[in-house]
Design a protein around this motif. Sequence first.
Motif, short mmCIF file in Angstrom:
data_model
loop_
_atom_site.label_atom_id
_atom_site.label_comp_id
_atom_site.label_asym_id
_atom_site.label_seq_id
_atom_site.Cartn_x
_atom_site.Cartn_y
_atom_site.Cartn_z
N PRO A 56 -87.11 -28.34 -41.26
CA PRO A 56 -86.28 -28.93 -42.33
C PRO A 56 -85.10 -28.05 -42.72
O PRO A 56 -84.33 -28.41 -43.61
N ALA A 57 -84.91 -26.93 -42.06
CA ALA A 57 -83.80 -26.03 -42.38
C ALA A 57 -82.46 -26.71 -42.10
O ALA A 57 -82.37 -27.60 -41.24
N PRO A 58 -81.43 -26.34 -42.83
CA PRO A 58 -80.10 -26.95 -42.60
C PRO A 58 -79.55 -26.58 -41.24
O PRO A 58 -80.08 -25.71 -40.54
N CYS A 59 -78.45 -27.23 -40.88
CA CYS A 59 -77.84 -27.00 -39.58
C CYS A 59 -77.39 -25.55 -39.44
O CYS A 59 -76.68 -25.02 -40.31
N PRO A 60 -77.80 -24.87 -38.37
CA PRO A 60 -77.37 -23.48 -38.19
C PRO A 60 -75.87 -23.42 -37.92
O PRO A 60 -75.32 -24.26 -37.21
N ASP A 61 -75.21 -22.42 -38.47
CA ASP A 61 -73.78 -22.28 -38.25
C ASP A 61 -73.52 -21.54 -36.93
O ASP A 61 -74.45 -21.15 -36.22
N PHE A 62 -72.24 -21.36 -36.64
CA PHE A 62 -71.86 -20.70 -35.38
C PHE A 62 -72.38 -19.26 -35.34
O PHE A 62 -72.79 -18.78 -34.29
N ARG A 63 -72.37 -18.59 -36.48
CA ARG A 63 -72.84 -17.20 -36.52
C ARG A 63 -74.31 -17.14 -36.14
O ARG A 63 -74.73 -16.24 -35.39
N ALA A 64 -75.13 -18.08 -36.66
CA ALA A 64 -76.55 -18.08 -36.34
C ALA A 64 -76.77 -18.32 -34.86
O ALA A 64 -77.61 -17.67 -34.22
N PRO A 164 -76.01 -36.45 -39.98
CA PRO A 164 -76.04 -35.36 -40.96
C PRO A 164 -77.03 -35.64 -42.08
O PRO A 164 -77.47 -36.79 -42.28
N ASP A 165 -77.36 -34.62 -42.84
CA ASP A 165 -78.22 -34.80 -44.01
C ASP A 165 -77.45 -35.57 -45.07
O ASP A 165 -76.28 -35.29 -45.33
N ARG A 166 -78.13 -36.51 -45.69
CA ARG A 166 -77.50 -37.31 -46.75
C ARG A 166 -78.00 -36.94 -48.14
O ARG A 166 -77.48 -37.41 -49.13
N VAL A 167 -79.04 -36.15 -48.17
CA VAL A 167 -79.60 -35.73 -49.45
C VAL A 167 -79.55 -34.22 -49.51
O VAL A 167 -80.04 -33.54 -48.60
N SER A 168 -78.93 -33.71 -50.55
CA SER A 168 -78.81 -32.26 -50.68
C SER A 168 -80.16 -31.66 -51.04
O SER A 168 -80.87 -32.16 -51.91
N GLU A 169 -80.49 -30.60 -50.34
CA GLU A 169 -81.75 -29.91 -50.62
C GLU A 169 -81.50 -28.46 -51.00
O GLU A 169 -82.30 -27.57 -50.74
N VAL A 170 -80.33 -28.26 -51.64
CA VAL A 170 -79.96 -26.90 -52.01
C VAL A 170 -80.93 -26.32 -53.02
O VAL A 170 -81.24 -25.14 -53.02
N ASN A 171 -81.44 -27.21 -53.91
CA ASN A 171 -82.32 -26.74 -54.98
C ASN A 171 -83.78 -26.70 -54.57
O ASN A 171 -84.65 -26.56 -55.42
N ALA A 172 -84.03 -26.92 -53.29
CA ALA A 172 -85.43 -26.89 -52.85
C ALA A 172 -86.00 -25.48 -53.05
O ALA A 172 -85.33 -24.49 -52.82
N GLN A 173 -87.24 -25.46 -53.50
CA GLN A 173 -87.87 -24.18 -53.78
C GLN A 173 -88.21 -23.45 -52.50
O GLN A 173 -88.64 -24.06 -51.53
N ALA A 174 -88.01 -22.16 -52.51
CA ALA A 174 -88.35 -21.36 -51.34
C ALA A 174 -89.85 -21.22 -51.23
O ALA A 174 -90.57 -21.20 -52.22
#
Length: 363
Positions: A56-64, A164-174
């Motif tokens: 469920p992790a977000p899309c990895p960027d170019f650096r990753a 792409p993801d349509r629902v933001s999960e920025v506030n998801a608990q770690a």
Amino acid sequence: MFKLKSSQWLDTTDPNVIRILRFTLGVTLSIAASFAFAWPLFFVTPIFVAKFLGSPAPCPDFRAGLVVTLVIGLGCGVGLALTYFTIHYPIVCILAIAIMLFHIFYANMRGVSPLIVVFLLIGITAIPLVGMESFSLATSIAGGLMLSGGLAFVFVWVAHGFIPDRVSEVNAQAAPAAHPPMSEYEQIRSAAISTLVVLPVVFVFFTFKMTGSLLVMVFIAMLAQQPDVKTGAKGSLALIIGNTAGGIAAILFYNLLVAVPSFIYLILIAILFSLFFGERIFSGKPMAGVYATAFATVVLLVGSTTGDFGGEAGSKFYTRIIQIISAGAYIVGAFMLLELVSRQKQKHKAYAQSKIVDDIDVT
């Protein structure tokens, strides 16, 4: 189990449905490209894609992507350098592997990414063993592994771009930490135990050049990352269950493909299997990880069967299961033996201390 109509699958904000569709798209595209061009270790690319898109992790960027590719290159480069400089000096080679094993396991205990640890372990064990037979083959495998890792990110980015993801999960608990932090002494002790467990296997494999059973050594090195009897036993059991289920599914996949040996039919089967396993990987149930292992087994068995390595899927399946059972049995037995020896030493030390105290009291 998701009960959405086909029209809802195409237009939904449910994050799990989006992940399933993205997983299916990315894996299918990677399978189609991999089987079409068939570079060395081509079937590793869909496994990497499934690994990244199955999270469920977000899309990895170019650096990753660049970091992971460089890590793969580092592991392969270390393995090739070890092969080139020490392969004709067995004692030096084994000692070098022993030192590297300890430092890799120590880095694992200090929180280095498990993915980095796995690639480093493969680099210093599998590649030198293959290099004993042919350095050019070892080079080809290292290059194929790097190419597969780099291309995997391309398919991951394409899949995220189309779905792409349509629902933001920025506030998801770690997720909470699985274990309390270890002391320096415990980290060194655990790394030493893991090294002691893996090193005899490496010595035997290199002495008898057992390249045909390479998976046993790789699995033992991977399972030895957690030098605990309970953790090792659970990991071995989950690995056996996942590979058994994946082997059975791989035989079904293979037979369906043999019935209609067509590239288009391969893509259709890939879509069907990706949807089936993707839905279960994102189900949130305790067995989700087992399904992820099973799907990786499907891709590995089908790819190694229809590729340049040849063979029957059924025979490879049974061989793989035997190898995994052997690796799991060894790792659990070795940890139990070391734990028993450690307890005996502690009892002996406690007895010696109590004897000293008694002698002092008598005096």
